[in-house]
Design a protein around this motif. Structure first.
Motif, PDB file in Angstrom:
ATOM      1  N   ARG A  58      -1.043 -28.669 -10.770  1.00 25.47           N
ATOM      2  CA  ARG A  58      -1.022 -30.144 -11.029  1.00 25.47           C
ATOM      3  C   ARG A  58      -1.322 -30.975  -9.697  1.00 25.47           C
ATOM      4  NH1 ARG A  58       3.333 -31.338 -15.251  1.00 25.47           N
ATOM      5  NH2 ARG A  58       3.002 -33.864 -16.025  1.00 25.47           N
ATOM      6  N   GLU A  66      -1.225 -35.068  -3.449  1.00 24.98           N
ATOM      7  CA  GLU A  66       0.255 -34.547  -3.648  1.00 24.98           C
ATOM      8  C   GLU A  66      -0.580 -33.411  -5.005  1.00 24.98           C
ATOM      9  OE1 GLU A  66       3.121 -35.805  -3.594  1.00 24.98           O
ATOM     10  OE2 GLU A  66       3.468 -37.153  -1.937  1.00 24.98           O
ATOM     11  N   TYR A  68       1.278 -29.737  -7.063  1.00 27.16           N
ATOM     12  CA  TYR A  68       2.379 -29.032  -7.588  1.00 27.16           C
ATOM     13  C   TYR A  68       1.521 -28.393  -7.510  1.00 27.16           C
ATOM     14  CZ  TYR A  68       7.103 -31.619  -8.408  1.00 27.16           C
ATOM     15  OH  TYR A  68       7.363 -32.632  -7.733  1.00 27.16           O
ATOM     16  N   PHE A  80       5.643 -21.155  -5.668  1.00 21.78           N
ATOM     17  CA  PHE A  80       5.659 -22.752  -6.232  1.00 21.78           C
ATOM     18  C   PHE A  80       5.275 -23.517  -4.900  1.00 21.78           C
ATOM     19  CE2 PHE A  80       7.907 -26.104  -7.408  1.00 21.78           C
ATOM     20  CZ  PHE A  80       7.494 -27.584  -7.610  1.00 21.78           C
ATOM     21  N   TRP A  82       4.397 -27.753  -3.635  1.00 18.08           N
ATOM     22  CA  TRP A  82       4.419 -28.923  -3.646  1.00 18.08           C
ATOM     23  C   TRP A  82       4.019 -29.225  -2.260  1.00 18.08           C
ATOM     24  CZ3 TRP A  82       8.980 -26.123  -2.971  1.00 18.08           C
ATOM     25  CH2 TRP A  82       9.573 -26.054  -2.558  1.00 18.08           C
ATOM     26  N   PRO A  87       0.315 -27.203  -0.888  1.00  9.12           N
ATOM     27  CA  PRO A  87      -1.057 -26.391  -2.313  1.00  9.12           C
ATOM     28  C   PRO A  87      -2.483 -26.271  -2.656  1.00  9.12           C
ATOM     29  CG  PRO A  87       1.224 -27.940  -3.557  1.00  9.12           C
ATOM     30  CD  PRO A  87       0.615 -28.199  -1.762  1.00  9.12           C
ATOM     31  N   SER A 102       6.436 -31.191   2.473  1.00 10.44           N
ATOM     32  CA  SER A 102       5.748 -29.590   1.709  1.00 10.44           C
ATOM     33  C   SER A 102       6.274 -28.870   1.854  1.00 10.44           C
ATOM     34  CB  SER A 102       4.458 -29.882   2.022  1.00 10.44           C
ATOM     35  OG  SER A 102       3.183 -30.382   1.864  1.00 10.44           O
ATOM     36  N   MET A 117       7.917 -24.401 -11.350  1.00  9.02           N
ATOM     37  CA  MET A 117       7.677 -25.530 -11.139  1.00  9.02           C
ATOM     38  C   MET A 117       7.681 -26.322 -11.994  1.00  9.02           C
ATOM     39  SD  MET A 117       3.631 -25.441 -11.293  1.00  9.02           S
ATOM     40  CE  MET A 117       2.705 -27.054 -12.142  1.00  9.02           C
ATOM     41  N   THR A 120      10.713 -28.365 -11.572  1.00  8.74           N
ATOM     42  CA  THR A 120      10.536 -29.210 -11.195  1.00  8.74           C
ATOM     43  C   THR A 120       9.711 -30.225 -11.648  1.00  8.74           C
ATOM     44  OG1 THR A 120      10.890 -27.461  -8.911  1.00  8.74           O
ATOM     45  CG2 THR A 120      10.145 -30.177  -8.763  1.00  8.74           C
ATOM     46  N   VAL A 121       9.208 -30.148 -12.735  1.00 10.01           N
ATOM     47  CA  VAL A 121       8.397 -31.365 -13.149  1.00 10.01           C
ATOM     48  C   VAL A 121       9.018 -31.704 -14.020  1.00 10.01           C
ATOM     49  CG1 VAL A 121       6.364 -31.724 -14.736  1.00 10.01           C
ATOM     50  CG2 VAL A 121       5.794 -30.572 -12.747  1.00 10.01           C
ATOM     51  N   TRP A 124      11.484 -34.575 -12.868  1.00 13.55           N
ATOM     52  CA  TRP A 124      10.606 -35.353 -12.526  1.00 13.55           C
ATOM     53  C   TRP A 124      10.261 -36.336 -13.178  1.00 13.55           C
ATOM     54  CZ3 TRP A 124       9.928 -37.933  -7.524  1.00 13.55           C
ATOM     55  CH2 TRP A 124       8.349 -38.830  -8.045  1.00 13.55           C
TER      56      TRP A 124
END
Length: 128
Positions: A58, A66, A68, A80, A82, A87, A102, A117, A120-121, A124
């Protein structure tokens, strides 16, 4: 932030260390910090593993520059990662890094890494 630690050192080695630092007028704490920094940098390099595959990326999320990512490393673990560094890297640490811009977490399966992931997405996007 600096913290105090206690270590056991043989008296003979400690005496020699003190003599050398006194002769050179060196700050003993700074010498220890430099030795530790060098050791950590060498070992961090040794503990890197090659990224074999990026399973999902992503990009430019949550900010430009940045990402993911879920990937597979040469040691067979999935990760995973970030931030602006891991990444996009060809080699990543083989251990978890949870601090800094990171970070990376390692998982035994692709499913576990994808779930991390996704969580976390979702977190967010919920806080936007």
């Amino acid at each position: 932030m600096k913290r105090t630690r206690q270590y056991r050192i043989d008296q003979d080695l400690l005496d020699r260390f003190d003599r050398v630092n006194e002769a050179l007028r060196q700050n003993k704490s700074e010498v220890i910090r430099q030795l530790m920094r060098k050791y950590v940098e060498e070992k961090e390099e040794e503990l890197k593993v090659e990224v074999l595959e990026i399973v999902e990326l992503r990009d430019n999320f949550p900010n430009n520059g940045e990402a993911y990512a879920v990937g597979k490393a040469e040691n067979g673990n999935y990760f995973f990662a970030w931030g602006p560094e891991y990444p996009y890297a060809d080699e990543v640490p083989s251990y978890n890094v949870d601090d800094g811009e990171s970070g990376i977490g390692h998982f035994p399966t692709k499913k576990h890494a994808m779930e991390a992931m996704k969580a976390t997405v979702d977190a967010w996007e919920t806080n936007i």
